[in-house]
Write a protein that holds these residues in place. Sequence first.
Motif, short mmCIF file in Angstrom:
data_model
loop_
_atom_site.label_atom_id
_atom_site.label_comp_id
_atom_site.label_asym_id
_atom_site.label_seq_id
_atom_site.Cartn_x
_atom_site.Cartn_y
_atom_site.Cartn_z
N VAL A 1 0.83 -1.20 0.00
CA VAL A 1 0.00 0.00 0.00
C VAL A 1 0.87 1.25 0.00
O VAL A 1 0.60 2.22 -0.71
N ALA B 1 1.10 4.29 -3.10
CA ALA B 1 0.37 5.47 -2.65
C ALA B 1 0.50 6.61 -3.64
O ALA B 1 1.60 7.03 -3.98
N THR C 1 -15.56 1.01 6.71
CA THR C 1 -14.62 0.17 7.46
C THR C 1 -15.37 -0.90 8.23
O THR C 1 -15.01 -2.09 8.21
N ILE D 1 -6.92 -3.63 -0.11
CA ILE D 1 -6.21 -2.78 -1.07
C ILE D 1 -7.19 -2.03 -1.96
O ILE D 1 -7.00 -0.86 -2.29
N TYR E 1 -8.51 0.79 -0.03
CA TYR E 1 -7.49 1.84 -0.01
C TYR E 1 -7.54 2.67 -1.30
O TYR E 1 -7.53 3.90 -1.27
N GLN E 2 -7.62 1.99 -2.44
CA GLN E 2 -7.64 2.71 -3.71
C GLN E 2 -8.92 3.51 -3.89
O GLN E 2 -8.90 4.61 -4.46
N MET F 1 -8.15 6.70 -2.02
CA MET F 1 -7.10 7.56 -2.50
C MET F 1 -7.34 8.08 -3.92
O MET F 1 -6.79 9.11 -4.30
N PHE G 1 1.23 9.55 4.82
CA PHE G 1 -0.02 9.17 4.19
C PHE G 1 -1.05 10.29 4.30
O PHE G 1 -1.09 11.00 5.30
N LEU H 1 -6.38 7.78 4.61
CA LEU H 1 -5.88 6.42 4.78
C LEU H 1 -5.51 6.15 6.23
O LEU H 1 -5.79 5.08 6.77
N TYR I 1 -8.62 5.52 8.13
CA TYR I 1 -9.10 4.15 7.90
C TYR I 1 -8.34 3.16 8.77
O TYR I 1 -8.92 2.24 9.36
N TRP I 2 -7.02 3.33 8.87
CA TRP I 2 -6.21 2.40 9.65
C TRP I 2 -6.59 2.45 11.13
O TRP I 2 -6.69 1.41 11.79
#
Length: 248
Positions: free
Chosen positions: A19, A23, A69, A141, A144-145, A148, A213, A217, A220-221
């Motif tokens: 990831v 990025a 999430t 992933i 994530y995309q 972003m 980041f 993101l 989200y983590w």
Amino acid sequence: MQGRRILTLILIAAMVLTVAGCAPSTTTKHNVDPSNSLWDRFLVYPLTLLMDHVKGVLGNYGWAILVLTVLIRLLILPLTIKQMKSSQAMQKLQPEINRLREKYKDNPQKLQEETVKLFQKHNVNPMAGCMPLLIQLPILIAFYQSIMYNPHIRNSDFLWMHLGSADPYYVLPVLAGVTTYLQSILMGMSNNPQARVFLFVMPVMIFVLALSFPSALALYWVYSNLFTMVQYYFIGDKYKVKREGTAR
């Protein structure tokens, strides 16, 4: 068991590094186009549309990321439970595995044969716990995309943060590192001598990555870590094994 845990941790680290490596910059103009690939059409684009819809309902992408999430983690909950069951089965067999190691410490080939027989006798696959993680990687992933590559998210604000830029006050990087550490403690990583190094390496790595980041993101983590901690608080105890070898 130890080898499987190490492999799981390596897979997690690989996911984070993957990831990090892909990025995009916060100024990129790339948008999700469902005609680009099957990946975008069936994973990234639907997640992007869903996030835009949730944002329209709740009014902010910060809350939309939280909702998605939770939805994604609930979707993969059966896989997580399967992973926990596999870990429980391996814990129950650990005393017998240790006895075999002591008995055949001078005969590695015989040790391997007897260990395989033990797994077959109890219908245990020592690598089964890794499969759910492998299945989760594409979902995570893609999510994530979808975050972003969404220009609306990159230009949105949430609380003190600009979601397309790194947190200027370093609050999210600290929270990401701390929650990663607490999650590892809750999952019992501190009890595994071979995995204990990851107890400190992963939080530091996450903290450093979160410094650069975009806040979306990192947010989200943090959400994902908090969900995992709540999940283990309510159901993790069910899949632990008491010292005498019986499930709680």
